[in-house]
Design a protein around this motif. Structure first.
Motif, PDB file in Angstrom:
ATOM      1  N   THR A 187     -12.402 -11.424  -5.307  1.00  0.00           N
ATOM      2  CA  THR A 187     -11.700 -12.302  -6.254  1.00  0.00           C
ATOM      3  C   THR A 187     -10.589 -13.096  -5.577  1.00  0.00           C
ATOM      4  O   THR A 187      -9.685 -13.599  -6.248  1.00  0.00           O
ATOM      5  N   ARG A 188     -10.681 -13.203  -4.264  1.00  0.00           N
ATOM      6  CA  ARG A 188      -9.746 -14.033  -3.491  1.00  0.00           C
ATOM      7  C   ARG A 188     -10.535 -14.983  -2.614  1.00  0.00           C
ATOM      8  O   ARG A 188     -11.635 -14.673  -2.156  1.00  0.00           O
ATOM      9  N   ASN A 189      -9.957 -16.154  -2.355  1.00  0.00           N
ATOM     10  CA  ASN A 189     -10.580 -17.118  -1.452  1.00  0.00           C
ATOM     11  C   ASN A 189     -10.642 -16.585  -0.034  1.00  0.00           C
ATOM     12  O   ASN A 189      -9.873 -15.698   0.354  1.00  0.00           O
ATOM     13  N   ALA A 190     -11.552 -17.157   0.749  1.00  0.00           N
ATOM     14  CA  ALA A 190     -11.624 -16.833   2.168  1.00  0.00           C
ATOM     15  C   ALA A 190     -10.295 -17.184   2.835  1.00  0.00           C
ATOM     16  O   ALA A 190      -9.665 -18.202   2.514  1.00  0.00           O
ATOM     17  N   GLY A 191      -9.857 -16.343   3.745  1.00  0.00           N
ATOM     18  CA  GLY A 191      -8.614 -16.592   4.467  1.00  0.00           C
ATOM     19  C   GLY A 191      -7.384 -15.989   3.830  1.00  0.00           C
ATOM     20  O   GLY A 191      -6.290 -16.050   4.410  1.00  0.00           O
ATOM     21  N   TYR A 192      -7.538 -15.392   2.649  1.00  0.00           N
ATOM     22  CA  TYR A 192      -6.383 -14.785   1.990  1.00  0.00           C
ATOM     23  C   TYR A 192      -5.901 -13.571   2.771  1.00  0.00           C
ATOM     24  O   TYR A 192      -6.695 -12.730   3.201  1.00  0.00           O
ATOM     25  N   VAL A 193      -4.591 -13.494   2.954  1.00  0.00           N
ATOM     26  CA  VAL A 193      -3.959 -12.350   3.621  1.00  0.00           C
ATOM     27  C   VAL A 193      -2.922 -11.773   2.671  1.00  0.00           C
ATOM     28  O   VAL A 193      -1.994 -12.478   2.233  1.00  0.00           O
ATOM     29  N   LYS A 194      -3.064 -10.497   2.352  1.00  0.00           N
ATOM     30  CA  LYS A 194      -2.124  -9.864   1.431  1.00  0.00           C
ATOM     31  C   LYS A 194      -0.818  -9.553   2.151  1.00  0.00           C
ATOM     32  O   LYS A 194      -0.820  -9.043   3.271  1.00  0.00           O
ATOM     33  N   LYS A 195       0.298  -9.843   1.485  1.00  0.00           N
ATOM     34  CA  LYS A 195       1.613  -9.590   2.063  1.00  0.00           C
ATOM     35  C   LYS A 195       2.206  -8.301   1.517  1.00  0.00           C
ATOM     36  O   LYS A 195       1.818  -7.826   0.455  1.00  0.00           O
ATOM     37  N   LYS A 196       3.137  -7.758   2.245  1.00  0.00           N
ATOM     38  CA  LYS A 196       3.795  -6.519   1.842  1.00  0.00           C
ATOM     39  C   LYS A 196       4.535  -6.721   0.533  1.00  0.00           C
ATOM     40  O   LYS A 196       5.185  -7.746   0.320  1.00  0.00           O
ATOM     41  N   SER A 197       4.443  -5.735  -0.342  1.00  0.00           N
ATOM     42  CA  SER A 197       5.116  -5.811  -1.635  1.00  0.00           C
ATOM     43  C   SER A 197       6.633  -5.821  -1.459  1.00  0.00           C
ATOM     44  O   SER A 197       7.181  -5.115  -0.607  1.00  0.00           O
ATOM     45  N   LYS A 198       7.304  -6.622  -2.285  1.00  0.00           N
ATOM     46  CA  LYS A 198       8.763  -6.686  -2.233  1.00  0.00           C
ATOM     47  C   LYS A 198       9.417  -5.663  -3.161  1.00  0.00           C
ATOM     48  O   LYS A 198      10.641  -5.591  -3.231  1.00  0.00           O
ATOM     49  N   SER A 199       8.582  -4.892  -3.873  1.00  0.00           N
ATOM     50  CA  SER A 199       9.125  -3.950  -4.853  1.00  0.00           C
ATOM     51  C   SER A 199       9.043  -2.499  -4.384  1.00  0.00           C
ATOM     52  O   SER A 199       9.024  -1.584  -5.203  1.00  0.00           O
ATOM     53  N   SER A 200       8.981  -2.287  -3.065  1.00  0.00           N
ATOM     54  CA  SER A 200       8.865  -0.924  -2.545  1.00  0.00           C
ATOM     55  C   SER A 200      10.032  -0.050  -2.983  1.00  0.00           C
ATOM     56  O   SER A 200       9.853   1.133  -3.303  1.00  0.00           O
ATOM     57  N   TRP A 201      11.226  -0.631  -3.034  1.00  0.00           N
ATOM     58  CA  TRP A 201      12.401   0.141  -3.438  1.00  0.00           C
ATOM     59  C   TRP A 201      12.267   0.639  -4.869  1.00  0.00           C
ATOM     60  O   TRP A 201      12.636   1.777  -5.188  1.00  0.00           O
ATOM     61  N   LEU A 202      11.684  -0.222  -5.732  1.00  0.00           N
ATOM     62  CA  LEU A 202      11.502   0.156  -7.136  1.00  0.00           C
ATOM     63  C   LEU A 202      10.439   1.241  -7.263  1.00  0.00           C
ATOM     64  O   LEU A 202      10.594   2.181  -8.061  1.00  0.00           O
ATOM     65  N   LEU A 203       9.386   1.106  -6.482  1.00  0.00           N
ATOM     66  CA  LEU A 203       8.324   2.109  -6.502  1.00  0.00           C
ATOM     67  C   LEU A 203       8.840   3.456  -6.033  1.00  0.00           C
ATOM     68  O   LEU A 203       8.521   4.500  -6.619  1.00  0.00           O
ATOM     69  N   ASN A 204       9.638   3.441  -4.979  1.00  0.00           N
ATOM     70  CA  ASN A 204      10.202   4.697  -4.464  1.00  0.00           C
ATOM     71  C   ASN A 204      11.097   5.365  -5.496  1.00  0.00           C
ATOM     72  O   ASN A 204      11.121   6.593  -5.610  1.00  0.00           O
ATOM     73  N   ARG A 205      11.810   4.548  -6.266  1.00  0.00           N
ATOM     74  CA  ARG A 205      12.680   5.109  -7.293  1.00  0.00           C
ATOM     75  C   ARG A 205      11.865   5.597  -8.495  1.00  0.00           C
ATOM     76  O   ARG A 205      12.101   6.687  -9.019  1.00  0.00           O
ATOM     77  N   GLN A 206      10.895   4.777  -8.906  1.00  0.00           N
ATOM     78  CA  GLN A 206      10.109   5.106 -10.085  1.00  0.00           C
ATOM     79  C   GLN A 206       9.184   6.300  -9.846  1.00  0.00           C
ATOM     80  O   GLN A 206       8.961   7.105 -10.750  1.00  0.00           O
ATOM     81  N   PHE A 207       8.660   6.389  -8.628  1.00  0.00           N
ATOM     82  CA  PHE A 207       7.696   7.443  -8.331  1.00  0.00           C
ATOM     83  C   PHE A 207       8.231   8.434  -7.291  1.00  0.00           C
ATOM     84  O   PHE A 207       7.508   8.870  -6.402  1.00  0.00           O
ATOM     85  N   LYS A 208       9.495   8.788  -7.422  1.00  0.00           N
ATOM     86  CA  LYS A 208      10.084   9.721  -6.462  1.00  0.00           C
ATOM     87  C   LYS A 208       9.418  11.086  -6.509  1.00  0.00           C
ATOM     88  O   LYS A 208       9.448  11.838  -5.524  1.00  0.00           O
ATOM     89  N   GLU A 209       8.773  11.398  -7.642  1.00  0.00           N
ATOM     90  CA  GLU A 209       8.030  12.655  -7.747  1.00  0.00           C
ATOM     91  C   GLU A 209       6.651  12.549  -7.120  1.00  0.00           C
ATOM     92  O   GLU A 209       5.961  13.558  -6.959  1.00  0.00           O
ATOM     93  N   TYR A 210       6.249  11.329  -6.775  1.00  0.00           N
ATOM     94  CA  TYR A 210       4.920  11.096  -6.200  1.00  0.00           C
ATOM     95  C   TYR A 210       5.051  10.288  -4.908  1.00  0.00           C
ATOM     96  O   TYR A 210       4.645   9.123  -4.842  1.00  0.00           O
ATOM     97  N   PRO A 211       5.609  10.872  -3.867  1.00  0.00           N
ATOM     98  CA  PRO A 211       5.843  10.126  -2.627  1.00  0.00           C
ATOM     99  C   PRO A 211       4.566   9.590  -1.987  1.00  0.00           C
ATOM    100  O   PRO A 211       4.591   8.522  -1.360  1.00  0.00           O
ATOM    101  N   ASN A 212       3.459  10.308  -2.125  1.00  0.00           N
ATOM    102  CA  ASN A 212       2.203   9.835  -1.536  1.00  0.00           C
ATOM    103  C   ASN A 212       1.686   8.588  -2.251  1.00  0.00           C
ATOM    104  O   ASN A 212       1.093   7.705  -1.624  1.00  0.00           O
ATOM    105  N   LEU A 213       1.911   8.533  -3.555  1.00  0.00           N
ATOM    106  CA  LEU A 213       1.536   7.337  -4.303  1.00  0.00           C
ATOM    107  C   LEU A 213       2.392   6.154  -3.874  1.00  0.00           C
ATOM    108  O   LEU A 213       1.873   5.062  -3.631  1.00  0.00           O
TER     109      LEU A 213
END
Length: 293
Positions: A187-213
């Protein structure tokens, strides 16, 4: 046809592209014996297995005005951006009935990928192991539950979220299941490169009980780019046939513009139609040959 897999990427509302591809397949009785999908790919795959032409298009375009379809109010109140009860209960059971009988009677094998929030690893559910319609809806719901946009889904012994986290494009799972040739719908055009998420800090806070996730989400861009590279490598070797948007995408993951969505659906349909002869050559089938159910 044996040992041929159909692999369906997710992508939220971009999945309407896949809906167009699959409608063309169904209209031409191209019924792959093995199908695997994650997130929106799993949603599209269910109606493909039940052979309901047009259903995925309707679900993705005709309920946009419903107050619960995409709601930032619900994100605050219920912690879900998409109306999960609407999508995985009211629509399939009432508004646009899903053909559970045809789904379960189909001889096609169907695998649904989700992410185990404890381990951060992919978990796959085989259609043949799902006995009840409510269980099917729950598994597809889990596969489509984006972190921070939907609550964790409990099923069997698992706590689950979106399948696109741990295995965005499950080609290798299809290969592990014995498929030597695979058709991959992206569902992406050829040449698409995914960039690192800018919300890692929020994920770490929201899912502190699930570090592997949290780690799996943070690393998803690397995994996705690695999978695209592998797909392109296998494509060059003649083991994979890729169908992807040929025109520049203007549809986002949470797109609400119906005209754009219908246009993307039509693009998927036309892209599949234009590539049918090349696909038949790849699969080594004649124009008059159909896959069997």
């Amino acid at each position: 046809m044996n040992n041929i897999g159909l692999v369906l990427e997710g992508g939220g509302m971009r999945g309407v592209y896949t809906a167009g591809v699959l409608d063309f397949f169904m209209e031409n009785n191209l019924l792959f014996p093995y199908v695997i999908g994650v997130s929106a790919g799993a949603c599209n795959g269910t109606s493909y297995i039940s052979n309901q032409i047009g259903r995925n298009k309707r679900v993705n375009t005709e309920y946009l005005s419903h107050p619960d379809y995409i709601s930032f109010k619900n994100l605050v109140r219920k912690k879900q951006l998409f109306g999960m009860d609407l999508l995985f209960d009211i629509i399939p059971n009432e508004l646009d009935p899903f053909d559970f009988e045809s789904f379960f009677e189909s001889e096609q094998r169907f695998m649904i990928g989700a992410t185990d929030v404890i381990s951060g690893q992919p978990v796959y559910f085989d259609k043949n192991d799902i006995l009840e319609k409510d269980d099917l809806l729950k598994v597809v719901r889990a596969s489509s539950s984006l972190p921070l946009m939907a609550p964790i889904v409990e099923f069997d012994t698992f706590q689950l979220l979106d399948g696109g986290i741990a295995d965005p494009i499950p080609l290798k799972k299809s290969e592990m299941d014995g498929n030597h040739k695979n058709v991959v719908v992206l569902t992406r055009n050829a040449g698409y490169v995914k960039k690192k998420s800018k919300s890692s800090w929020l994920l770490n806070r929201q899912f502190k009980e699930y570090p592997n996730l949290a780690k799996a989400v943070a690393d998803r861009h690397s995994l996705y780019n690695e999978q695209i590279a592998y797909i392109e490598e296998q494509e060059k070797k003649g083991n994979v046939f890729v169908i992807r948007p040929t025109q520049k995408l203007i549809v986002g993951r949470i797109e609400r513009n119906r005209d754009r969505l219908v246009s993307l659906y039509e693009q998927g349909y036309e892209d599949a139609k234009k590539q049918i002869e090349a696909l038949q050559e790849f699969l080594q089938i004649e124009k008059s040959t159909y896959f069997v159910k």
